[in-house]
Design a protein around this motif. Structure first.
Motif, short mmCIF file in Angstrom:
data_model
loop_
_atom_site.label_atom_id
_atom_site.label_comp_id
_atom_site.label_asym_id
_atom_site.label_seq_id
_atom_site.Cartn_x
_atom_site.Cartn_y
_atom_site.Cartn_z
N ASP A 102 0.85 -1.19 0.00
CA ASP A 102 0.00 0.00 0.00
C ASP A 102 0.89 1.25 0.00
O ASP A 102 1.68 1.46 0.93
CB ASP A 102 -0.90 0.00 1.23
CG ASP A 102 -1.84 1.18 1.26
OD1 ASP A 102 -1.40 2.25 1.76
OD2 ASP A 102 -2.99 1.06 0.79
N ARG A 103 0.75 2.05 -1.04
CA ARG A 103 1.68 3.18 -1.22
C ARG A 103 1.61 4.19 -0.08
O ARG A 103 2.65 4.67 0.40
CB ARG A 103 1.39 3.86 -2.56
CG ARG A 103 2.39 4.95 -2.92
CD ARG A 103 2.21 5.38 -4.36
NE ARG A 103 3.14 6.43 -4.73
CZ ARG A 103 3.24 6.95 -5.95
NH1 ARG A 103 2.46 6.49 -6.93
NH2 ARG A 103 4.12 7.92 -6.22
N GLU A 104 0.42 4.52 0.36
CA GLU A 104 0.29 5.50 1.44
C GLU A 104 0.85 4.96 2.75
O GLU A 104 1.52 5.67 3.50
CB GLU A 104 -1.18 5.91 1.61
CG GLU A 104 -1.71 6.75 0.46
CD GLU A 104 -0.88 7.99 0.22
OE1 GLU A 104 -0.54 8.68 1.21
OE2 GLU A 104 -0.56 8.29 -0.94
N ARG A 105 0.56 3.69 3.02
CA ARG A 105 1.10 3.10 4.25
C ARG A 105 2.62 3.01 4.18
O ARG A 105 3.32 3.23 5.17
CB ARG A 105 0.48 1.72 4.47
CG ARG A 105 0.84 1.11 5.83
CD ARG A 105 0.12 -0.21 6.06
NE ARG A 105 -1.33 0.00 6.05
CZ ARG A 105 -2.15 -0.60 5.21
NH1 ARG A 105 -1.69 -1.45 4.30
NH2 ARG A 105 -3.45 -0.37 5.26
N TYR A 106 3.13 2.65 3.01
CA TYR A 106 4.58 2.56 2.83
C TYR A 106 5.23 3.91 3.14
O TYR A 106 6.23 3.98 3.87
CB TYR A 106 4.89 2.13 1.40
CG TYR A 106 6.34 1.78 1.13
CD1 TYR A 106 6.76 0.46 1.09
CD2 TYR A 106 7.29 2.77 0.90
CE1 TYR A 106 8.07 0.12 0.83
CE2 TYR A 106 8.61 2.46 0.63
CZ TYR A 106 9.00 1.14 0.60
OH TYR A 106 10.31 0.81 0.35
N ARG A 107 4.67 4.98 2.60
CA ARG A 107 5.22 6.32 2.83
C ARG A 107 5.12 6.71 4.31
O ARG A 107 6.06 7.28 4.87
CB ARG A 107 4.48 7.34 1.96
CG ARG A 107 4.97 8.78 2.19
CD ARG A 107 4.51 9.70 1.07
NE ARG A 107 3.10 9.52 0.75
CZ ARG A 107 2.53 10.00 -0.34
NH1 ARG A 107 3.25 10.67 -1.24
NH2 ARG A 107 1.24 9.81 -0.57
N ALA A 108 4.02 6.35 4.95
CA ALA A 108 3.87 6.67 6.37
C ALA A 108 4.85 5.88 7.22
O ALA A 108 5.41 6.40 8.19
CB ALA A 108 2.43 6.38 6.81
N ASP A 109 5.08 4.61 6.87
CA ASP A 109 5.99 3.76 7.65
C ASP A 109 7.44 4.15 7.50
O ASP A 109 8.24 4.01 8.43
CB ASP A 109 5.84 2.30 7.20
CG ASP A 109 4.54 1.67 7.66
OD1 ASP A 109 3.82 2.30 8.45
OD2 ASP A 109 4.26 0.52 7.22
N ARG A 110 7.81 4.67 6.31
CA ARG A 110 9.22 4.84 5.97
C ARG A 110 9.65 6.27 5.70
O ARG A 110 10.83 6.53 5.51
CB ARG A 110 9.55 3.96 4.75
CG ARG A 110 9.36 2.49 5.04
CD ARG A 110 9.29 1.63 3.79
NE ARG A 110 9.08 0.24 4.13
CZ ARG A 110 10.05 -0.65 4.31
NH1 ARG A 110 11.31 -0.30 4.16
NH2 ARG A 110 9.76 -1.88 4.64
N GLY A 111 8.70 7.17 5.64
CA GLY A 111 9.05 8.57 5.43
C GLY A 111 9.41 8.91 4.00
O GLY A 111 9.81 10.05 3.72
#
Length: 368
Positions: free
Chosen positions: A201-210
């Protein structure tokens, strides 16, 4: 694994005890200093386990017990083996930077300034590791960094291969571009490639990893998924062993089904109390008796920072327990030195460790 022993010559130096370096696991006994193991039902297993659990000593050894002595299950009570080791894994961090800042990693909270290991130091360390080639199973170019960020990455893999050492890489794959993939394949590949990818999930990935890296990561993985990049190619899926974690694992398994990747779920851990999240012991360990973090960190691992410092354990992000400096010492001097020997005795309960010793708060500590 068995060792030849002269059964006609009575061993000197008794009384004897079960070695304090033994790992008492449910499915086996393991001696990290020799690599020997005993499984339930094998000759000697029950007797050695009883000796280890009870702390009893032997004044006289029979024929079978002399064999246990040779394989490391027994040792003289007066023995001090804290300067011994059997090197299996090396973490050789050549750059200090990571391309991401994950919430489950100290880098996400306290990133380090960019630093590169001098090429001359890298080559010197690799040359010294050759002496341990018979037991080394992997030399990783990773610790708290992204190894492919270093422009010398392919050359570093080539250097390890030229010295007969097995290179391993842990990466987020954001910078593992097709040209690097092709170069690594041309070199004959790695022994192990682990790619940390916790969601599709792109949004979750960005939230998890900055960082919004998922599209390029997936493109890189698709390029390498059917190539011989490594003997083992793993997609490491970190999570909290809950329903959300299970769904992420299933989605990633489906996405890469039929490829060279295997999918391996792992718990997020608190890194010996450094992080305020993840699994850890319910309370500090009182009586330490070893380490089982992918083998014994004190006896089977070597962790080298970009600056050439040697830290006792990979969980020690702040480098509190530094046991050597390879800009001033040799690898063997560090492995047999006073500081690492002292910390080995603490970890295995031969001496009482300080209350704030890192192993007391580590999920992987063996303890009573």
């Amino acid at each position: 694994m068995h060792v030849m022993v002269d059964r006609e010559r009575p061993p000197a130096g008794g009384p004897w005890r079960a070695s304090p370096w033994l790992h008492r696991e449910a499915e086996r006994l393991y001696q990290p200093l020799s690599g020997c193991e005993l499984r339930p039902g094998e000759p000697g297993h029950d007797e050695v386990r009883r000796l280890s659990e009870s702390g009893a000593t032997l004044e006289v050894l029979d024929e079978a017990q002399r064999g246990w002595l040779a394989e490391g299950w027994l040792e003289p009570v007066a023995a001090d083996r804290s300067r011994e080791h059997r090197l299996r894994y090396v973490s050789l961090e050549t750059c200090s930077s990571c391309t991401q800042g994950c919430y489950f990693c100290p880098v996400g909270t306290a990133p380090r300034p960019t630093e590169l290991m001098p090429t001359g130091l890298f080559e010197s360390i690799v040359g010294q590791l050759v002496a341990h080639r018979a037991t080394i199973e992997a030399v990783g170019l990773s610790n708290y960094n992204e190894p492919t960020f270093d422009r010398r990455f392919v050359d570093q893999v080539a250097c390890l291969k030229e010295h007969g050492l097995p290179p391993a890489v842990l990466t987020n794959a954001s910078n593992f571009t097709p040209d690097k993939v092709d170069a690594i394949v041309a070199l004959g590949g790695l022994v192990y490639l682990g790619v940390n990818i916790s969601t599709l999930d792109r949004e979750r990935y960005r939230a998890d990893r900055g960082k919004d890296h998922l599209p390029q990561v997936l493109a890189h993985l698709d390029y390498m998924k059917d190539k011989a990049v490594a003997e083992t190619m793993a997609l490491v899926v970190l999570g909290h062993q809950d329903e959300a974690h299970r769904r992420e694992v299933e989605a990633i398994e489906a996405r890469f089904a039929g490829s060279s990747f295997v999918v391996r779920p792992f718990d997020i851990m608190d890194r010996a109390g450094w992080l305020p999240l993840g699994r850890g012991p319910e309370r500090p360990h009182r009586r330490l008796r070893g380490c089982d973090n992918m083998g014994s960190r004190p006896l089977e691992h070597l962790h080298i920072t970009t600056a050439g410092k040697v830290v006792f354990c990979c969980e020690d992000y702040d480098e509190v327990h530094t046991v050597g400096d390879l800009t001033k010492q040799t690898v063997d001097e560090v492995l047999t030195g006073d500081e690492i020997a002292r910390l080995r005795r603490w970890t295995y309960g031969l001496e009482d460790a300080p209350e704030r010793f890192i192993c007391r708060n580590c999920l992987f500590a063996l303890a009573d």
